[in-house]
Structure formats: C-alpha cells, structure tokens
Enzyme design. Structure first.
Site, PDB file in Angstrom:
ATOM      1  N   ALA A 107       0.828  -1.207   0.000  1.00 38.81           N
ATOM      2  CA  ALA A 107       0.000   0.000   0.000  1.00 38.81           C
ATOM      3  C   ALA A 107       0.866   1.262   0.000  1.00 38.81           C
ATOM      4  O   ALA A 107       0.351   2.355  -0.135  1.00 38.81           O
ATOM      5  CB  ALA A 107      -0.939   0.005   1.204  1.00 38.81           C
ATOM      6  N   LYS A 108       2.172   1.104   0.172  1.00 37.22           N
ATOM      7  CA  LYS A 108       3.125   2.224   0.109  1.00 37.22           C
ATOM      8  C   LYS A 108       2.638   3.430   0.900  1.00 37.22           C
ATOM      9  O   LYS A 108       2.628   4.554   0.407  1.00 37.22           O
ATOM     10  CB  LYS A 108       3.427   2.571  -1.351  1.00 37.22           C
ATOM     11  CG  LYS A 108       4.067   1.405  -2.119  1.00 37.22           C
ATOM     12  CD  LYS A 108       4.507   1.776  -3.513  1.00 37.22           C
ATOM     13  CE  LYS A 108       5.255   0.656  -4.215  1.00 37.22           C
ATOM     14  NZ  LYS A 108       4.459  -0.564  -4.488  1.00 37.22           N
ATOM     15  N   ARG A 109       2.280   3.202   2.157  1.00 31.31           N
ATOM     16  CA  ARG A 109       1.806   4.280   3.008  1.00 31.31           C
ATOM     17  C   ARG A 109       2.971   5.085   3.578  1.00 31.31           C
ATOM     18  O   ARG A 109       4.119   4.611   3.613  1.00 31.31           O
ATOM     19  CB  ARG A 109       0.951   3.724   4.155  1.00 31.31           C
ATOM     20  CG  ARG A 109      -0.329   3.036   3.682  1.00 31.31           C
ATOM     21  CD  ARG A 109      -1.255   3.988   2.929  1.00 31.31           C
ATOM     22  NE  ARG A 109      -2.587   3.434   2.755  1.00 31.31           N
ATOM     23  CZ  ARG A 109      -3.056   2.924   1.609  1.00 31.31           C
ATOM     24  NH1 ARG A 109      -2.310   2.880   0.528  1.00 31.31           N
ATOM     25  NH2 ARG A 109      -4.292   2.458   1.541  1.00 31.31           N
TER      26      ARG A 109
END
Lengths: 313, 313
Positions: A107-109
C-alpha cells in the site's frame, strides 16, 4: 514465533523458495466464469468487481498456498472500487493468512506522527491476525517524509511481530529521478538504505535479519547487489521479475550465501499467465488456474537454477 | 468551470479566506453524545467508530461549509477502521462536495505505472463527482518513486478537472533527513519543486496556477517563502499551522501579492478546539460546534491580519 523475519524465513525454508506472488486483480483480464458469477449476484459495478476480485484472489491463494511462502496484495487495485473493494481486500488478506501464507500488503503508506501510527495500527497484524483490521504481516512504506516518520511503523511492527518494507530503490524506469541524486558521493537511495539497515539491525530476531526490510527493484541488478552488501541485516522485497523485464539472473545478487535475505515478486506474470506464452498455447482459457500453477512452478525453478535460492531446494 | 485551480480560487475568493479545515477524527476525543449515539446503533467497535466519525465529520462540515473554501479529510484515520471506516470516508467526501466545499483527500498515495493510475482513478473526481468512487477534487501524492510515477496522476487530474498536491517539503521535525540533501547546491525538495512547477506550468487554467500543487510545511517559513518564489505556477497546500506550532506570520510567504496561491490547513486546532484554551474556558463540552466555529473564525481573522490573504476580505 513472533518475529517477522523469523516467520518469513521459516516459510521460505518450508516452501524451499523465495518466490512471492503478487495479487493484482484487473477486471478486464479476469476469467469469464468469475465475472459472470459476480454479475449474477450483484448489480452495481463496484460490487461486481469487488466480488470478482475476491473470488479470483481466493482461487489464486488456493493454487499458490502450497507452493510459495508469501503473497502481496496490491491495495490500489482494491481501493479503486471503493468500500466494496476494501472489504474484498480485507477478506483476501484473511484468507491468505488462513492458508498459512505470509501476507505483505503493498500500500506504500507514509505520513507523519500520529497519522503514520494510524496506518501502522490499521495494517500491521503481525503474529496475531486479530490485532489489526487489515490483518497483514507486513506493509510497504514510503520514506520521503523523513526517518522520523518511519518510527511509528517500526514501533507497531515490533510490538506485533510484524514487518515493513521501506521503498529504497524502486523498479520503474524513472526511479532514478530523485533516488539517484548524489550528496557527498552517496545517492539518496544509499542514504535511505543506511537508515533502513540501522532499523533492521535494531529489530533482529533469532536470525540476523531485522523486522524492517527494503524494496529494491529487480530491474537494476547492479544496485541490487550493492544494496545486499550495504544492508546485511535487511530483508529485501524485489519487484520487477517477469512482466517488468527482469530475469532470475538479475535478482541473484539479492540473496545471501544461504539463499535467504530476499523475496522475489511476480504479479501479472503469475495472475494472468493464461494470457501469455507458453501458457496461452498450453492451456484453455478455463484452465487459468493450471496456468497459474505452471507459471509459479516455472518461476520457482528459474530462481532455484539461477540464484543462491537453489540452496533451499 | 472545469479546472482545479480555477475552482479552488473561485472558492477562496467567494469565502474570502485561504483557510483549509482538516477532518481528522480521533475516537478518544469525540463528543460524548456522538459516541453514545453510535454505540446505541452498532455493536462492533469498527462500526461504532466509523458511524461516530461520519456523524462528527458531517457536523464539522455543517459548521465550516459557510466559512471556508475547502476541507481535507485524512484517509489514515478512516482506514484504521477498515471497510466501515472507508465507507465513512466516502460519505464524508460526498457530503462535503454537496455542501459546496472543495475536497482534498489527504492519502499521500504513490506507486508506479498502472498502479498509480488505479489510485488516480479511485480518488480524483474533479469537476464531476460521479467520475470517481472516492469523489475528491484533489489527492496528496508522494514523489519518492520518481517523476514518471506522477504522470498517471497528472493525466487523470487534467482529464477530470481534478488536482494533486505533491509532497515537496513536509512539516514534521525530521522532514530534512532526505528532503534537505543537497546535490550540486540544490536540495532534494528544490529538485522535486522544479519537477512539480513544470507540471503546474503545463496544466494551467484561466489563471496562472496549474492543477498540480505542492505540499510545503508551515513549520519551515524560510523554505516556504523560497518555494513560493521557485514555484510561481504551483498552488501550495500548507500544513503545520496551529497544533503543529506555526503561526500566521510563518505562512505569509506562501501567498502571491493578491493573497492567492496557498491554502493553509488546520486540523486538530479546529476539530478539537473545545479541548483547548480559549475555547475550553468559553464553551461547555456540548457546545463543541460553537468552539469549532469560533476557532475557524479566529483562524480566518489571524490569516487575514498577518498574511496577504487579508486582501481577499
């Protein structure tokens, strides 16, 4: 076994391969039978797509769970379909955990302070699937906001026996725009790598790998070899194998001498194997799961032949 | 009016202020009446929290819609509560649009190629609220993966009359770890700023501002002034005013001579005004909406007095 890398390495040894299967459902490419069944049950487009994604991923999980240690659902494809898609993502993560797979939510948060902590609490279930609502073992994280913004993720990951993979060197053609900028002889990605390896060193389990890992693209083999050396305590997640153009030879440098230290991701090449040779020729469209299985076996064999991961066999 | 900056500037002129209200619901701080009502209707914690967030944000919107041009829901706080939280976020965005507010979804997304496009399609509704499932006018985006990964966001934004704000210089204490690294005399954030301003220049509407903006923290006033000069076509989103410590004087440099070019965000300071002086003393706990209203008026007056935004009055 509470520590993320210990659990991941046990799974890698048990399945004898570092192959990671991405779950990247794309509606236009789904098997006809799955789409029809979803259309028969639901009326809105979002609900149809979400139901089809769930069924597709469930069946992907059934095929790959006996073969690989981990799966990586891509959050974006689920989020695109709103709350219904988000519910499907939650169920897919749960199903994969129940099938014994390590689940990395891609999710590359990234955000600051208490906001970063909210993301960490949301996704990082680690050893106890009940501890987070999206019960992943691991989350991908973007470092741009600064090393202080990694801390909330590290804290929650350590508490829960979860892990994170921080973006260091990505696999896209323009990865270098910012990541290759040099300061005092060192690129930005080397600087991020140093921060990440310190976090890894401070979070080791029984083995010498930390709970904090790095994403390093397979499409840059030299950087991959360099980063394996620079980050001895950091488990690597390597995207770019297969559809993005990298071969098994390109990822050989990601491993340590025992064949551990990296997991190699393939998404499209496995999910939609049936659309491509040699599987397109070999299987009928409705035999898509056999194509998935064959492509997974081929990837495992390819990695075993051309990388130190062969020592796991 | 289809263009993001044109719509935003019209809203700023109409409300005579660049004040942006963040919607950052935190369960432990919500008004007792809202929590009780949610508990009476739902049984699971996630559903209770999601229902309470929705009601709280709806009432925040009712209070601030007549006063400010835009709101910024923080995705992380909703995502933490799973699919129920995501549904609440969707409803909050819809409600804010219906109240005539420009909605900036603060989700700090970023990924490569078709994945970035999935995020863009998911969030960027722009001028037509029906065109995206999370119908925001605008999304915050993380540039670490490279300038090529901004393109899918730019493409969808331009098509739909939406906007993006790219993280350039963030407001956290450790923002400089990576963002301040100098190459050939220029920091990383200056390099990102140059890329973003080119995108802005290529996406201008009737005014001279583009659809592509930049996030620049109020907590670094000198950099803010510098970036306003370096990015003449780039609308700025400025976090850090209020609870993060910056005052109106610190953000004065973000504006152009007409008082346009920037929106100044306050989240906690407005959402939970009732918890702090002077509002804590002045209002009873159940008068929290009056505290929100008073804090919003005070912020508007503060910005009008100490920045070029006073010219909008």
């Amino acid at each position: 076994m509470h520590h993320f890398s210990d659990r991941l390495n046990a799974a890698i040894r048990s399945k004898k391969t570092p192959a990671l299967v991405g779950l990247d459902p794309r509606f236009d490419w789904l098997p006809e039978e799955i789409v029809s069944a979803a259309e028969a049950k639901h009326s809105s487009k979002a609900e149809i797509v979400a139901a089809a994604f769930e069924e597709f991923c469930f069946r992907m999980i059934d095929v790959v769970a006996p073969l690989v240690p981990a799966v990586k659902p891509q959050a974006a494809f689920f989020e695109e379909w709103g709350p219904a898609g988000c519910l499907a993502l939650q169920r897919v993560i749960k199903r994969a955990r129940e099938a014994g797979l390590v689940v990395i939510c891609d999710a590359k948060r990234g955000d600051i302070g208490s906001t970063a902590e909210a993301y960490a609490r949301a996704y990082l279930a680690g050893a106890d699937p009940e501890s987070a609502i999206w019960a992943a073992d691991c989350l991908t994280v973007n470092p741009y906001l600064g090393s202080d913004t990694l801390q909330p993720f590290v804290k929650v990951a350590v508490e829960r026996g979860a892990g994170i993979y921080v973006l260091v060197r990505t696999s896209n053609p323009g990865a270098g725009t910012f990541q290759d900028r040099k300061t005092d002889g060192h690129t930005l990605y080397e600087c991020v790598a140093a921060v990440v390896n310190d976090l890894a060193l401070n979070t080791t389990g029984n083995g010498h790998y930390g709970a904090i890992g790095a994403v390093v693209g397979a499409t840059y083999p030299e950087e991959l070899t360099q980063l394996r050396e620079l980050m001895p305590h950091t488990p690597l997640l390597v995207p770019g194998y297969g559809s993005q153009g990298a071969g098994a030879g390109d990822v050989a440098g990601a491993f340590d001498a025992e064949g551990l230290g990296a997991i190699i991701n393939s998404s499209r090449g496995i999910n939609f194997a049936i659309r491509k040779e040699p599987y397109f020729e070999k299987f009928a469209p409705e035999e898509w799961e056999q194509a998935v299985e064959a492509a997974t076996h081929d990837m495992i064999a390819d990695l075993a032949e051309h990388t130190p991961a062969g020592k796991l066999q």
